[in-house]
Design a protein around this motif. Structure first.
Motif, PDB file in Angstrom:
ATOM      1  N   GLY A  84       0.805  -1.216   0.000  1.00 34.65           N
ATOM      2  CA  GLY A  84       0.000   0.000   0.000  1.00 34.65           C
ATOM      3  C   GLY A  84       0.838   1.266   0.000  1.00 34.65           C
ATOM      4  N   ALA A  85       2.098   1.145   0.344  1.00 35.47           N
ATOM      5  CA  ALA A  85       2.995   2.311   0.366  1.00 35.47           C
ATOM      6  C   ALA A  85       3.611   2.584  -1.001  1.00 35.47           C
ATOM      7  CB  ALA A  85       4.092   2.099   1.404  1.00 35.47           C
ATOM      8  N   THR A  86       3.287   1.751  -1.977  1.00 37.06           N
ATOM      9  CA  THR A  86       3.827   1.919  -3.332  1.00 37.06           C
ATOM     10  C   THR A  86       3.299   3.200  -3.972  1.00 37.06           C
ATOM     11  OG1 THR A  86       4.129  -0.448  -3.670  1.00 37.06           O
ATOM     12  CG2 THR A  86       3.767   0.893  -5.647  1.00 37.06           C
ATOM     13  N   ASN A  87       4.139   3.876  -4.758  1.00 32.79           N
ATOM     14  CA  ASN A  87       3.710   5.090  -5.455  1.00 32.79           C
ATOM     15  C   ASN A  87       3.899   4.928  -6.961  1.00 32.79           C
ATOM     16  OD1 ASN A  87       2.676   7.779  -4.685  1.00 32.79           O
ATOM     17  ND2 ASN A  87       4.375   8.475  -5.952  1.00 32.79           N
ATOM     18  N   CYS A  88       2.881   5.329  -7.710  1.00 28.81           N
ATOM     19  CA  CYS A  88       2.938   5.231  -9.175  1.00 28.81           C
ATOM     20  C   CYS A  88       3.872   6.304  -9.757  1.00 28.81           C
ATOM     21  CB  CYS A  88       1.562   5.440  -9.779  1.00 28.81           C
ATOM     22  SG  CYS A  88       0.317   4.252  -9.293  1.00 28.81           S
ATOM     23  N   ALA A  89       4.315   6.061 -10.976  1.00 29.56           N
ATOM     24  CA  ALA A  89       5.201   6.998 -11.677  1.00 29.56           C
ATOM     25  C   ALA A  89       4.542   8.360 -11.879  1.00 29.56           C
ATOM     26  CB  ALA A  89       5.604   6.415 -13.027  1.00 29.56           C
ATOM     27  N   GLU A  90       3.261   8.346 -12.236  1.00 27.56           N
ATOM     28  CA  GLU A  90       2.559   9.603 -12.515  1.00 27.56           C
ATOM     29  C   GLU A  90       2.510  10.483 -11.273  1.00 27.56           C
ATOM     30  OE1 GLU A  90       1.661   6.477 -13.100  1.00 27.56           O
ATOM     31  OE2 GLU A  90       0.104   6.353 -14.638  1.00 27.56           O
ATOM     32  N   ARG A  91       2.149   9.860 -10.141  1.00 27.08           N
ATOM     33  CA  ARG A  91       2.066  10.638  -8.904  1.00 27.08           C
ATOM     34  C   ARG A  91       3.457  11.066  -8.441  1.00 27.08           C
ATOM     35  NH1 ARG A  91      -0.544   7.151  -4.968  1.00 27.08           N
ATOM     36  NH2 ARG A  91      -0.528   5.585  -6.601  1.00 27.08           N
ATOM     37  N   THR A  92       4.453  10.243  -8.658  1.00 30.94           N
ATOM     38  CA  THR A  92       5.816  10.660  -8.321  1.00 30.94           C
ATOM     39  C   THR A  92       6.157  11.942  -9.070  1.00 30.94           C
ATOM     40  OG1 THR A  92       6.523   8.375  -7.936  1.00 30.94           O
ATOM     41  CG2 THR A  92       8.253   9.998  -8.339  1.00 30.94           C
ATOM     42  N   ALA A  93       5.835  11.966 -10.358  1.00 27.58           N
ATOM     43  CA  ALA A  93       6.140  13.148 -11.177  1.00 27.58           C
ATOM     44  C   ALA A  93       5.350  14.370 -10.703  1.00 27.58           C
ATOM     45  CB  ALA A  93       5.846  12.863 -12.653  1.00 27.58           C
ATOM     46  N   VAL A  94       4.052  14.173 -10.430  1.00 30.10           N
ATOM     47  CA  VAL A  94       3.230  15.306  -9.994  1.00 30.10           C
ATOM     48  C   VAL A  94       3.723  15.834  -8.649  1.00 30.10           C
ATOM     49  CG1 VAL A  94       0.914  15.996  -9.216  1.00 30.10           C
ATOM     50  CG2 VAL A  94       1.163  14.610 -11.280  1.00 30.10           C
ATOM     51  N   PHE A  95       3.984  14.946  -7.702  1.00 29.81           N
ATOM     52  CA  PHE A  95       4.404  15.391  -6.369  1.00 29.81           C
ATOM     53  C   PHE A  95       5.786  16.048  -6.419  1.00 29.81           C
ATOM     54  CE2 PHE A  95       1.576  11.818  -4.478  1.00 29.81           C
ATOM     55  CZ  PHE A  95       0.443  12.580  -4.685  1.00 29.81           C
ATOM     56  N   LYS A  96       6.647  15.505  -7.259  1.00 27.87           N
ATOM     57  CA  LYS A  96       7.960  16.140  -7.443  1.00 27.87           C
ATOM     58  C   LYS A  96       7.794  17.573  -7.942  1.00 27.87           C
ATOM     59  CE  LYS A  96      11.637  14.558  -9.872  1.00 27.87           C
ATOM     60  NZ  LYS A  96      12.290  13.670 -10.872  1.00 27.87           N
ATOM     61  N   ALA A  97       6.974  17.719  -8.976  1.00 25.38           N
ATOM     62  CA  ALA A  97       6.785  19.038  -9.585  1.00 25.38           C
ATOM     63  C   ALA A  97       6.176  20.021  -8.585  1.00 25.38           C
ATOM     64  CB  ALA A  97       5.892  18.918 -10.827  1.00 25.38           C
ATOM     65  N   VAL A  98       5.143  19.574  -7.881  1.00 23.06           N
ATOM     66  CA  VAL A  98       4.489  20.464  -6.913  1.00 23.06           C
ATOM     67  C   VAL A  98       5.478  20.862  -5.822  1.00 23.06           C
ATOM     68  CG1 VAL A  98       2.650  20.640  -5.177  1.00 23.06           C
ATOM     69  CG2 VAL A  98       2.162  19.614  -7.405  1.00 23.06           C
ATOM     70  N   SER A  99       6.319  19.919  -5.409  1.00 23.49           N
ATOM     71  CA  SER A  99       7.299  20.232  -4.355  1.00 23.49           C
ATOM     72  C   SER A  99       8.363  21.201  -4.854  1.00 23.49           C
ATOM     73  CB  SER A  99       7.947  18.947  -3.832  1.00 23.49           C
ATOM     74  OG  SER A  99       8.838  18.407  -4.787  1.00 23.49           O
ATOM     75  N   GLN A 100       8.450  21.353  -6.189  1.00 21.60           N
ATOM     76  CA  GLN A 100       9.381  22.326  -6.765  1.00 21.60           C
ATOM     77  C   GLN A 100       8.671  23.637  -7.102  1.00 21.60           C
ATOM     78  OE1 GLN A 100      10.961  20.201 -10.149  1.00 21.60           O
ATOM     79  NE2 GLN A 100      12.139  18.786  -8.889  1.00 21.60           N
ATOM     80  N   GLY A 101       7.434  23.766  -6.653  1.00 25.29           N
ATOM     81  CA  GLY A 101       6.697  25.016  -6.856  1.00 25.29           C
ATOM     82  C   GLY A 101       5.946  25.107  -8.158  1.00 25.29           C
ATOM     83  N   LYS A 102       5.838  24.000  -8.904  1.00 25.16           N
ATOM     84  CA  LYS A 102       5.124  23.999 -10.181  1.00 25.16           C
ATOM     85  C   LYS A 102       3.750  23.359  -9.970  1.00 25.16           C
ATOM     86  CE  LYS A 102       9.662  22.999 -12.051  1.00 25.16           C
ATOM     87  NZ  LYS A 102      10.137  24.316 -11.725  1.00 25.16           N
ATOM     88  N   ARG A 103       2.713  24.073 -10.385  1.00 25.98           N
ATOM     89  CA  ARG A 103       1.363  23.581 -10.097  1.00 25.98           C
ATOM     90  C   ARG A 103       0.442  23.525 -11.306  1.00 25.98           C
ATOM     91  NH1 ARG A 103      -0.095  26.396  -4.301  1.00 25.98           N
ATOM     92  NH2 ARG A 103       1.492  25.308  -3.118  1.00 25.98           N
ATOM     93  N   ARG A 104       0.924  23.957 -12.458  1.00 24.57           N
ATOM     94  CA  ARG A 104       0.068  23.893 -13.644  1.00 24.57           C
ATOM     95  C   ARG A 104       0.798  23.089 -14.708  1.00 24.57           C
ATOM     96  NH1 ARG A 104      -4.613  24.214 -12.052  1.00 24.57           N
ATOM     97  NH2 ARG A 104      -5.250  24.376 -14.208  1.00 24.57           N
ATOM     98  N   PHE A 105       0.056  22.145 -15.303  1.00 22.44           N
ATOM     99  CA  PHE A 105       0.672  21.218 -16.242  1.00 22.44           C
ATOM    100  C   PHE A 105      -0.108  21.133 -17.540  1.00 22.44           C
ATOM    101  CE2 PHE A 105       1.184  19.555 -11.827  1.00 22.44           C
ATOM    102  CZ  PHE A 105       2.466  20.029 -11.644  1.00 22.44           C
ATOM    103  N   ARG A 106       0.631  20.863 -18.625  1.00 20.49           N
ATOM    104  CA  ARG A 106      -0.013  20.797 -19.945  1.00 20.49           C
ATOM    105  C   ARG A 106      -0.221  19.367 -20.428  1.00 20.49           C
ATOM    106  NH1 ARG A 106       3.521  25.426 -22.295  1.00 20.49           N
ATOM    107  NH2 ARG A 106       4.553  23.753 -23.409  1.00 20.49           N
ATOM    108  N   ALA A 107       0.731  18.470 -20.059  1.00 22.22           N
ATOM    109  CA  ALA A 107       0.647  17.104 -20.587  1.00 22.22           C
ATOM    110  C   ALA A 107       1.492  16.172 -19.734  1.00 22.22           C
ATOM    111  CB  ALA A 107       1.147  17.077 -22.036  1.00 22.22           C
ATOM    112  N   ILE A 108       1.202  14.883 -19.871  1.00 24.70           N
ATOM    113  CA  ILE A 108       2.054  13.874 -19.237  1.00 24.70           C
ATOM    114  C   ILE A 108       2.221  12.722 -20.220  1.00 24.70           C
ATOM    115  CG2 ILE A 108       0.145  12.593 -18.125  1.00 24.70           C
ATOM    116  CD1 ILE A 108       2.033  12.237 -15.677  1.00 24.70           C
ATOM    117  N   ALA A 109       3.428  12.189 -20.294  1.00 28.73           N
ATOM    118  CA  ALA A 109       3.670  10.984 -21.089  1.00 28.73           C
ATOM    119  C   ALA A 109       3.943   9.846 -20.115  1.00 28.73           C
ATOM    120  CB  ALA A 109       4.856  11.177 -22.033  1.00 28.73           C
ATOM    121  N   ILE A 110       3.414   8.668 -20.442  1.00 25.16           N
ATOM    122  CA  ILE A 110       3.539   7.509 -19.557  1.00 25.16           C
ATOM    123  C   ILE A 110       3.957   6.307 -20.402  1.00 25.16           C
ATOM    124  CG2 ILE A 110       2.341   6.045 -17.885  1.00 25.16           C
ATOM    125  CD1 ILE A 110       0.130   8.340 -17.881  1.00 25.16           C
TER     126      ILE A 110
END
Ligand code: ZN
Length: 135
Positions: free
Chosen positions: A48-74
């Motif tokens: 249950g503690a596993t984190n998906c790639a998409e959420r890793t990317a989103v949380f990384k970005a938000v933690s860097q102060g970025k909150r608006r996104f245009r696209a994601i590739a998976i």
């Protein structure tokens, strides 16, 4: 830009920590200001503690102060091999993406830079629950 985003997802996929499933996923998020923030899935012995790639990317970005996104590739598949199928984001990741994006946000699921499908998030998460729902 789409190819660059897919390349970043494929590259991030190489860092996936997947000792249990062997299913390696990479994701690359395009921020509103044109930066790419990548992530991979990170498994845990407590599943249950596993984190998906998409959420890793989103949380990384938000933690860097970025909150608006245009696209994601998976891109995802058996670790060490080229992706065979398209890796669609799970429900939790669709919900997390919905928090930070506009209606025209693009979700690109790719097997390679030449083989991909592209969707608006609205198609993958119709009637999504957002901040406006609780105001
Ligand atoms: Zn997910």
């Amino acid at each position: 830009m789409r190819e660059e985003l897919i390349r970043a997802a494929l590259s991030a996929r190489e860092n996936a920590y997947v000792p249990y499933s062997g299913y390696a996923v990479g994701a690359a998020l395009l921020t509103e200001d044109g930066e790419i923030v990548a992530g991979c899935n990170v498994e845990n012995a407590s599943f249950g503690a596993t984190n998906c790639a998409e959420r890793t990317a989103v949380f990384k970005a938000v933690s860097q102060g970025k909150r608006r996104f245009r696209a994601i590739a998976i891109a995802g598949g058996e670790k060490g091999k080229e992706p065979v199928d398209y890796a669609y984001p799970c429900g939790i990741c669709r919900q997390v993406m919905n928090e930070f994006v506009a209606e025209d946000f693009q979700v690109i699921v790719a097997r390679s830079t030449a083989d991909y499908q592209e969707y608006c998030l609205d198609k993958l998460l119709p009637h999504g629950f957002g901040g406006e729902s609780i105001r």
